[in-house]
Enzyme design. Structure first.
Site, short mmCIF file in Angstrom:
data_model
loop_
_atom_site.label_atom_id
_atom_site.label_comp_id
_atom_site.label_asym_id
_atom_site.label_seq_id
_atom_site.Cartn_x
_atom_site.Cartn_y
_atom_site.Cartn_z
N GLU A 1 -9.55 8.75 4.42
CA GLU A 1 -10.78 8.75 3.63
C GLU A 1 -11.83 7.77 4.16
O GLU A 1 -12.73 7.38 3.42
CB GLU A 1 -10.45 8.42 2.17
CG GLU A 1 -9.66 9.51 1.47
CD GLU A 1 -9.65 9.31 -0.03
OE1 GLU A 1 -10.41 10.01 -0.73
OE2 GLU A 1 -8.89 8.45 -0.50
N HIS B 1 -13.10 1.63 -2.03
CA HIS B 1 -12.57 2.84 -2.68
C HIS B 1 -11.21 2.51 -3.24
O HIS B 1 -10.35 1.99 -2.52
CB HIS B 1 -12.45 3.99 -1.68
CG HIS B 1 -11.72 5.17 -2.24
ND1 HIS B 1 -12.04 5.72 -3.46
CD2 HIS B 1 -10.67 5.89 -1.78
CE1 HIS B 1 -11.23 6.74 -3.71
NE2 HIS B 1 -10.38 6.85 -2.71
N HIS C 1 -8.16 3.29 -6.75
CA HIS C 1 -7.63 4.27 -7.70
C HIS C 1 -7.11 3.57 -8.97
O HIS C 1 -6.16 4.05 -9.58
CB HIS C 1 -6.48 5.06 -7.06
CG HIS C 1 -6.78 5.57 -5.68
ND1 HIS C 1 -6.21 5.06 -4.55
CD2 HIS C 1 -7.63 6.55 -5.27
CE1 HIS C 1 -6.67 5.70 -3.48
NE2 HIS C 1 -7.53 6.61 -3.88
N HIS D 1 -9.30 11.08 -9.44
CA HIS D 1 -8.98 10.43 -8.18
C HIS D 1 -9.14 8.91 -8.23
O HIS D 1 -8.18 8.18 -8.04
CB HIS D 1 -9.88 11.06 -7.10
CG HIS D 1 -9.67 10.53 -5.72
ND1 HIS D 1 -10.24 11.11 -4.62
CD2 HIS D 1 -8.98 9.47 -5.24
CE1 HIS D 1 -9.90 10.44 -3.53
NE2 HIS D 1 -9.13 9.44 -3.89
#
Ligand SMILES: [Zn+2]
Length: 240
Positions: free
Chosen positions: A76, A95, A97, A166
């Site tokens: 990613e 990023h 989660h 996500h």
């Protein structure tokens, strides 16, 4: 800032975000190259809590390593390149989660700031749904530059965007500001979720209060207070 200092700071950011439970074995944080705005630094595919300076890889914005690299890379990474390409003022990208934010990615309940420390995340955080543009048969991962660019377009003027089912992305002008906000994002989500169970209207931050928080300088010396403390707590104060 020197390249050496930038890489040390990126290691510190990885360790802090892992130790503060913003990142687990997955998720990643990057920083724009201090001398080449068309490049960024990001670890090889590696759990953030064990990242070391030797794990940091230099990338062009389209996600290609500048030097030959045989180690596995984050699939990613294109969400980082997409963000730097789209927003010249963004110099750090996360990023993650974190569980506490996930309910807001799959419901109509908006994620919004209800505690002062996250006022600069923006008034109403958007949810980016990969299916809107890329169909309902993706693996939900941001694996192409097209996807990274599309995600990047929905973030500003906020500093955070949710990814449906996500996780989330967060951006800032520097790593210290990014880490400070990110540490408080799960706490804000927990407070908001807890408040919804109490059955009374929720008093979020007012628009003027959010604007005031956005005017704070993420590069100011006072922002280092949390950075230094969290670095020590995560066992990497030797890198400061
Ligand atoms: Zn992800």
């Amino acid at each position: 800032m020197s390249i050496e200092r930038t890489i040390k700071d990126l290691v510190i950011a990885n360790r802090i975000l892992a130790n503060e439970n913003v990142l687990d074995s997955f998720g990643h944080v990057s920083v724009r190259h201090p001398e080449r705005p068309d490049r960024y630094f990001l670890a090889r595919s590696c759990s953030p809590g064990i990242v070391e300076e030797s794990d940091i890889v230099e990338f062009t914005l389209d996600g290609v390593p500048v030097n030959p690299e045989k180690r596995p890379l984050y699939l990613e990474r294109h969400l980082h390149g997409g963000m730097y390409e789209t927003h010249a003022g963004v110099n750090a990208v996360l990023h993650a989660h974190a569980d506490d934010l996930l309910p807001f990615t799959i419901t109509d309940i908006p994620l919004r700031p209800v505690i002062q420390s996250v006022g600069d995340m923006g008034a109403k955080i958007p949810v980016w749904d990969i299916a809107d543009k890329f169909g309902d048969d993706t693996d939900l991962l941001v694996c192409t530059m097209d996807q990274g660019r599309d995600l990047a377009r929905c973030v500003l003027p906020n500093k955070v965007a949710l990814l449906r089912g996500h996780g989330f992305v967060s951006v800032d002008v520097n790593l210290i500001g990014l880490v400070r906000l990110a540490v408080f994002l799960p706490r804000n989500a927990r407070v908001l979720l807890a408040a919804t169970t109490l059955g009374t209207p929720i008093k979020g931050l007012k628009s003027g209060e959010i604007a005031a928080r956005l005017r704070l300088d993420p590069a100011s010396p006072s922002m280092r207070r949390g950075w230094e403390y969290w670095a020590r707590e995560s066992g990497c104060s030797d890198l400061l």
